[in-house]
Design a protein around this motif. Sequence first.
Motif, PDB file in Angstrom:
ATOM      1  N   ASP A  40       0.878  -1.205  -0.172  1.00  0.00           N
ATOM      2  CA  ASP A  40      -0.125  -0.017   0.060  1.00  0.00           C
ATOM      3  C   ASP A  40       0.901   1.541  -0.194  1.00  0.00           C
ATOM      4  N   ASN A  41       2.050   1.186   0.144  1.00  0.00           N
ATOM      5  CA  ASN A  41       3.054   2.411   0.316  1.00  0.00           C
ATOM      6  C   ASN A  41       3.241   2.491  -1.162  1.00  0.00           C
ATOM      7  N   LEU A  42       2.872   1.693  -2.003  1.00  0.00           N
ATOM      8  CA  LEU A  42       3.374   2.178  -3.561  1.00  0.00           C
ATOM      9  C   LEU A  42       2.533   3.568  -3.980  1.00  0.00           C
ATOM     10  N   VAL A  43       1.179   3.638  -3.304  1.00  0.00           N
ATOM     11  CA  VAL A  43       0.455   4.826  -3.699  1.00  0.00           C
ATOM     12  C   VAL A  43       1.168   5.823  -3.380  1.00  0.00           C
ATOM     13  N   SER A  45       4.220   6.961  -4.692  1.00  0.00           N
ATOM     14  CA  SER A  45       4.932   6.756  -5.815  1.00  0.00           C
ATOM     15  C   SER A  45       4.346   7.168  -6.954  1.00  0.00           C
ATOM     16  N   LEU A  46       5.050   7.668  -8.148  1.00  0.00           N
ATOM     17  CA  LEU A  46       4.393   7.695  -9.225  1.00  0.00           C
ATOM     18  C   LEU A  46       4.587   6.192 -10.004  1.00  0.00           C
ATOM     19  N   PRO A  47       3.709   5.694 -10.773  1.00  0.00           N
ATOM     20  CA  PRO A  47       2.586   6.496 -11.317  1.00  0.00           C
ATOM     21  C   PRO A  47       1.197   6.220 -10.472  1.00  0.00           C
ATOM     22  N   TRP A  48       1.609   5.666  -9.375  1.00  0.00           N
ATOM     23  CA  TRP A  48       0.167   5.445  -8.576  1.00  0.00           C
ATOM     24  C   TRP A  48      -0.355   6.499  -7.902  1.00  0.00           C
ATOM     25  N   SER A  49       0.398   7.495  -7.680  1.00  0.00           N
ATOM     26  CA  SER A  49       0.102   8.636  -6.741  1.00  0.00           C
ATOM     27  C   SER A  49      -0.610   9.639  -7.810  1.00  0.00           C
ATOM     28  N   ALA A  50      -0.485   9.643  -8.986  1.00  0.00           N
ATOM     29  CA  ALA A  50      -1.063  10.498 -10.062  1.00  0.00           C
ATOM     30  C   ALA A  50      -2.415  10.131  -9.891  1.00  0.00           C
ATOM     31  N   THR A  51      -3.045   9.073  -9.699  1.00  0.00           N
ATOM     32  CA  THR A  51      -4.627   9.036  -9.618  1.00  0.00           C
ATOM     33  C   THR A  51      -5.301   9.568  -8.552  1.00  0.00           C
ATOM     34  N   GLY A  52      -4.723   9.572  -7.204  1.00  0.00           N
ATOM     35  CA  GLY A  52      -5.297  10.372  -6.379  1.00  0.00           C
ATOM     36  C   GLY A  52      -6.452   9.402  -5.725  1.00  0.00           C
ATOM     37  N   ASP A  53      -7.135   8.517  -6.495  1.00  0.00           N
ATOM     38  CA  ASP A  53      -7.944   7.808  -5.783  1.00  0.00           C
ATOM     39  C   ASP A  53      -7.806   6.446  -4.920  1.00  0.00           C
ATOM     40  N   HIS A  54      -7.046   6.935  -3.931  1.00  0.00           N
ATOM     41  CA  HIS A  54      -6.563   5.445  -3.364  1.00  0.00           C
ATOM     42  C   HIS A  54      -6.648   5.981  -1.762  1.00  0.00           C
ATOM     43  N   PRO A  56      -4.830   6.145   1.994  1.00  0.00           N
ATOM     44  CA  PRO A  56      -3.690   6.457   2.353  1.00  0.00           C
ATOM     45  C   PRO A  56      -2.993   5.107   2.911  1.00  0.00           C
ATOM     46  N   PRO A  57      -1.528   4.960   2.884  1.00  0.00           N
ATOM     47  CA  PRO A  57      -0.876   3.797   3.347  1.00  0.00           C
ATOM     48  C   PRO A  57      -1.205   3.576   4.726  1.00  0.00           C
ATOM     49  N   HIS A  58      -1.326   2.332   5.278  1.00  0.00           N
ATOM     50  CA  HIS A  58      -1.361   2.162   6.858  1.00  0.00           C
ATOM     51  C   HIS A  58      -0.160   2.740   7.517  1.00  0.00           C
ATOM     52  N   ASN A  59       1.275   2.429   6.961  1.00  0.00           N
ATOM     53  CA  ASN A  59       2.123   2.953   7.537  1.00  0.00           C
ATOM     54  C   ASN A  59       3.390   3.281   6.631  1.00  0.00           C
ATOM     55  N   PRO A  60       3.316   4.750   6.082  1.00  0.00           N
ATOM     56  CA  PRO A  60       4.130   5.153   5.125  1.00  0.00           C
ATOM     57  C   PRO A  60       5.705   4.958   5.514  1.00  0.00           C
ATOM     58  N   LEU A  61       5.856   4.841   6.736  1.00  0.00           N
ATOM     59  CA  LEU A  61       7.588   4.927   7.301  1.00  0.00           C
ATOM     60  C   LEU A  61       8.114   3.513   6.848  1.00  0.00           C
ATOM     61  N   ILE A  62       7.584   2.506   6.638  1.00  0.00           N
ATOM     62  CA  ILE A  62       7.910   1.325   6.235  1.00  0.00           C
ATOM     63  C   ILE A  62       7.798   0.883   4.657  1.00  0.00           C
ATOM     64  N   SER A  63       8.663   1.559   3.971  1.00  0.00           N
ATOM     65  CA  SER A  63       8.813   1.129   2.633  1.00  0.00           C
ATOM     66  C   SER A  63       9.938   0.691   1.861  1.00  0.00           C
TER      67      SER A  63
END
Length: 168
Positions: A40-43, A45-54, A56-63
Amino acid sequence: MKKRFLERLKSLAPFLFLFLLSIRFCYPALFQDKTFYAFDNLVLSLPWSATGDHPPPHNPLISDPVNIYYPHYRFVSEFFDPGDFSFRLWNPSNFCGKPNPPFGGNPIEFIAYWALSPSRAHDVVLFLHLLATGLFMFLYLREIRLRVLPALTGAVAWMFNGHLMVWF
């Protein structure tokens, strides 16, 4: 005969308990097509972050597991190319390419990543680590002459300590 069987069962009960506890903890990853990878942290990063319809990740620190380890283990899973019976010792995906040994010396990891998909192998290896953590702590606590119940309690506490669970 029955007495000997009961004595063996009694001596194996802590090991069976630790095994079943490990299976229970890893059940979703082993049997329900879920994974311990934080995909879920992939959202972020591009290209997944460009869609915006997701969500947020549960824990963005563990990537790190997704960004660093997954690509490496994907390479390890493709180490042996059955098409031309060759070994891939050069990783072209990392920067402009670099020499890359397939594994760091752990044959269990190499076999798991070679035989299974990277995500499935990751979960199996984590299951084996959790099980080994409990089994070896139990054996150590028995070696220093703790009784079975305190040794089993210590093994379970060590299996699920904060440091280990953060890495899951």
